[in-house]
Scaffold this active site. Structure first.
Site, PDB file in Angstrom:
ATOM      1  N   ASP A 611       0.821  -1.212   0.000  1.00 38.43           N
ATOM      2  CA  ASP A 611       0.000   0.000   0.000  1.00 38.43           C
ATOM      3  C   ASP A 611       0.852   1.258   0.000  1.00 38.43           C
ATOM      4  OD1 ASP A 611      -2.349  -1.429   0.030  1.00 38.43           O
ATOM      5  OD2 ASP A 611      -2.549  -1.405   2.212  1.00 38.43           O
ATOM      6  N   HIS A 706     -16.073   4.577   4.399  1.00 36.21           N
ATOM      7  CA  HIS A 706     -16.055   5.524   5.508  1.00 36.21           C
ATOM      8  C   HIS A 706     -17.462   5.987   5.867  1.00 36.21           C
ATOM      9  CE1 HIS A 706     -11.956   5.746   3.831  1.00 36.21           C
ATOM     10  NE2 HIS A 706     -11.615   5.856   5.093  1.00 36.21           N
TER      11      HIS A 706
END
Length: 772
Positions: A611, A706
């Site tokens: 990542d 989110h």
């Protein structure tokens, strides 16, 4: 007499009180009146920690995000939330989204973007037709009343903090320069009304933040800034024009010309400050940001004071001192930290300590408590006592620096590319992995339940043995794998139950890092991170992820991704030593991660995700500095992957960033698959791919993790079909837009089932289309 002030303070509280308060409110555990009461207690505590300042910032406290606060204060609210009557719930709906009783309908949250080159995320304002700007300063006025009613701090000691209308428009979504500036006249009129309302409380100073002064600005934006400050000055309040996050450079003349009583600049290096001090008008005050608001190393005062004193002598009483930027980006208080080695702790400074440093510098300047004649000795002392020369190892910083510098120089000319081209690798990987069209996966993490956190804490406190810990984490991994198999994902992950944080966990396994107990920093809303502290040479101690990943792979014939955090992200999300170039530190990290990549490959893991969520945010704000950064940042990522075999598939993930202007460099990473955020931005990130023929595979995030909203299958299918207008179908993966650690299983399971159903429907549709 030198004045000291602060540009902003961490909101979250010493023990993350704001985070837990927000979560209690969102989970309906407390009422709205109780929420306000407790939130304002946190704000008051923050103010009292700053009571020794000459001017204390007010309005920097926020329930979620300061940009969103200004949007509400100006009535700049998305029309899709107009049906929500309760203002606080409307506010949080824009921040997080809102589900309705029908699973197929929801109110979309505002987009998240990184705040300049920091790890803080703001809610992006949206410019649409027919915005009715209207000032309502109640949120700010309530903060002022909270302080004056519950403390002995006079209102004249408070300084209102507001983001400038011009920087606000510059941060808005999906608009050209001219389209954005078309809104400025009405926005400024409303902004002036906002100042007039706040002015009635007795606040005299207004800190107007203009962070875009540290960026490259075209002429229309420069004219807009100058014109806006001329209008704001007509309110009669005392204006502090505030720049931060870097030097003014070609905006120096503009800053000096602004209609403001005080000009604040980032003065971590004093060379530009000297120019400004010599040229600033006699009727203006110069505020210098001399304490680093973004790192946690204590300042070496002696040499700096001799230079600072020469500026003070030139300006006389027209010199103010402050941190370089808001202290939002550092932890609250070092006094809570009990586990640091004393040699390390003595070199650190959190928000409270930075203000103490500021007070010390003020007192030393005002009393001349330093030797002005021994500048060279002071300089030598500053070099000798480097902030980061705090290693407890026996190695010297000199030998470390020399070795790494030579290594970095060598890296700059070596070939970082993988052995074969992507086209060749893809063909090999396709045969080896046998994945379907539109393969499904996740970004890596799964819910961090209370049970998982309890297991980790028990092991940390030695209340369970290592074998018991491994057994219990294995149970969590098996649970995660079983759920993914039931959902029928194509590429699985082990769920990261053993990890507290994607950067902190890796730092704990590497040499050269130390960790705080309470060094939390707000990333967005209730999301806080505890950045590691890099203080010495970074190297790998042992295998980091191999045992967990291989255990997960032993449970299934489907491929399981090895999950790693990339070197640039570890660098950018840590507090980094500042006695050597950050590129040098990054290459040290890259070498350590490269060893872990090879260990995973040798253990039989055929897909490895590295990542680099923070690659974009590390870009310097000035474009002329981009090439150097992107060169070493991309090389560092490539260093982690260039030794793997062709049949090992490398993934990377990047979130909430605009890639349009660096897409060529993203391609140079040469990851086999890149996953990116796309749901909140409605695929606007794909604009880059319309002009650039991106060669590798892409996984656009098809739903927003989110938000508590559950995704809709038809919306996912529509998004992917829209993506196929730009990207070939056989290049596309289907995945959420980020890790799932912050969600609960009750949300995750149905969301992923919907995602997999959408992928399967798309496969049938595209197969039929090809047959026809």
């Amino acid at each position: 007499m030198t004045i000291i002030h602060n540009l902003g303070f961490p909101r979250i509280g010493k023990q993350r009180e704001l985070k837990f308060l927000l979560e209690d409110y969102w989970n309906n555990k407390i009422s709205q009146p109780d929420f306000f009461e407790q939130a304002y207690k946190i704000q008051l505590e923050n103010i009292l920690l700053q009571k020794d300042l000459d001017l204390i910032p007010i309005g920097d406290f926020s329930f979620y995000d300061h940009v969103l606060d200004l949007s509400f204060a100006l009535n700049h609210i998305p029309q899709r939330t107009a049906h929500i009557e309760n203002k606080l719930d409307q506010y949080f709906t824009i921040a997080r989204g809102q589900a309705t009783k029908s699973s197929c309908c929801h109110t979309q949250a505002g987009s998240l973007l990184k705040w300049f080159d920091t790890n803080y995320h703001y809610i992006v304002p949206e410019l649409t037709d027919h915005i009715d700007f209207k000032a309502n300063a109640n949120f700010y006025i309530n903060q002022i009343k909270n302080i004056t009613n519950h403390s002995d701090i006079p209102v004249t000691k408070l300084k209102q903090v507001l983001l400038s209308p011009v920087s606000y428009l510059h941060l808005c979504k999906n608009n050209s320069q001219q389209e954005a500036l078309d809104f400025l006249p009405e926005l400024t009129k409303s902004f002036i009304q906002l100042i007039e309302q706040i002015k009635q409380t007795g606040v005299q100073y207004f800190q107007i933040d203009e962070p875009i002064l540290a960026t490259d600005l075209e002429k229309p934006w420069q004219h807009a800034i100058k014109s806006t400050f001329e209008q704001l000055k007509q309110t009669g309040v005392k204006i502090i024009a505030t720049s931060y996050f870097g030097k003014l450079e070609d905006n120096l003349d503009l800053a000096l010309s602004l209609s403001a009583d005080v000009i604040h600049i980032d003065a971590l290096e004093l060379n530009e400050a000297k120019q400004v001090s010599e040229r600033i008008a006699k009727d203006k005050i110069l505020s210098l940001g001399i304490i680093n608001g973004r790192n946690i190393w204590k300042k070496e005062h002696d040499h700096y004071l001799t230079e600072l004193n020469s500026i003070r002598q030139h300006l006389d009483n027209r010199l103010w001192l402050a941190p370089s930027c808001s202290l939002l980006h550092v932890p609250v208080a070092l006094e809570q930290e009990l586990n640091f080695d004393p040699h390390i702790k003595n070199k650190l400074s959190f928000a409270v300590e930075k203000l103490q440093e500021l007070s010390t510098i003020k007192n030393r300047l005002n009393t001349n408590e330093f030797d002005l004649t021994d500048q060279q000795n002071s300089k030598n002392t500053a070099n000798k006592n480097s902030k980061t020369a705090i290693s407890t190892s026996t190695s010297t910083s000199t030998s470390t620096s020399t070795t790494t510098t030579a290594s970095t120089t060598k890296n700059s000319v070596q070939n970082f590319n993988r052995a074969s081209s992507f086209i060749k690798r893809k063909d090999i990987q396709k045969k080896h992995l046998n994945l379907p069209l539109f393969p499904t996966t996740t970004i890596g993490s799964f819910p961090q339940t209370k049970q998982i956190r309890t297991i980790r804490q028990a092991f940390k406190k030695n209340t369970i043995s290592e074998s018991e810990y491994i057994e219990q984490i294995h149970q969590q991994i098996k649970h995660c794998v079983d759920i993914q198999l039931e959902i029928d994902l194509d590429v699985l992950v082990h769920g990261e139950a053993e990890r507290n944080d994607m950067v902190e966990y890796f730092g704990e396994q590497l040499n050269g890092f130390v960790f705080s107990q309470f060094g939390w920093v707000q990333s967005y809303g209730s999301r806080c991170v505890k950045p590691p502290i890099i203080y010495d040479t970074v190297s790998r101690k042992h295998d980091i992820t191999v045992k967990w990943t291989t255990y997960a792979q032993s449970l299934t014939d489907k491929p399981v991704k090895g999950m790693l955090t990339g070197p640039v992200t570890i660098l950018n999300w840590s507090f980094v030593r500042d006695d050597q170039p950050i590129s040098q530190t990054c290459f040290e990290i890259a070498k350590a991660i490269a060893q872990e990549v090879l260990a995973l490959e040798q253990a039989g893991i055929k897909i490895i995700q590295i990542d680099e969520a923070a690659l974009r945010e590390g870009l310097p704000l000035r474009k002329h500095k981009w090439p150097e950064y992107l060169d070493w940042a991309v090389n560092a990522f490539q260093l982690t992957t260039n030794s793997v075999k062709d049949d090992t598939q490398i993934h990377t993930h990047m979130c909430y960033s605009d890639f349009n202007d660096i897409i060529e460099h993203i391609a140079r990473l040469d990851a086999d698959v890149i996953t990116i955020e796309a749901s909140r931005s409605d695929l606007s990130l794909f604009d880059a791919f319309k002009r650039f023929d991106y060669p590798n595979d892409i996984g656009p995030g098809v739903y927003d993790i989110h938000s508590p909203n559950l995704p809709n299958q038809l919306e996912i299918q529509s998004l992917i079909k829209q993506a196929t207008q730009t990207i070939n179908a056989d290049q596309l993966w289907i995945n959420p837009d980020c890790g799932l650690k912050t969600r609960n299983w009750e949300e995750v399971i149905p969301a992923l089932k919907t995602m997999v159903s959408a992928a399967k429907a798309l496969r049938k549709e595209f197969k039929l289309a090809n047959l026809s």
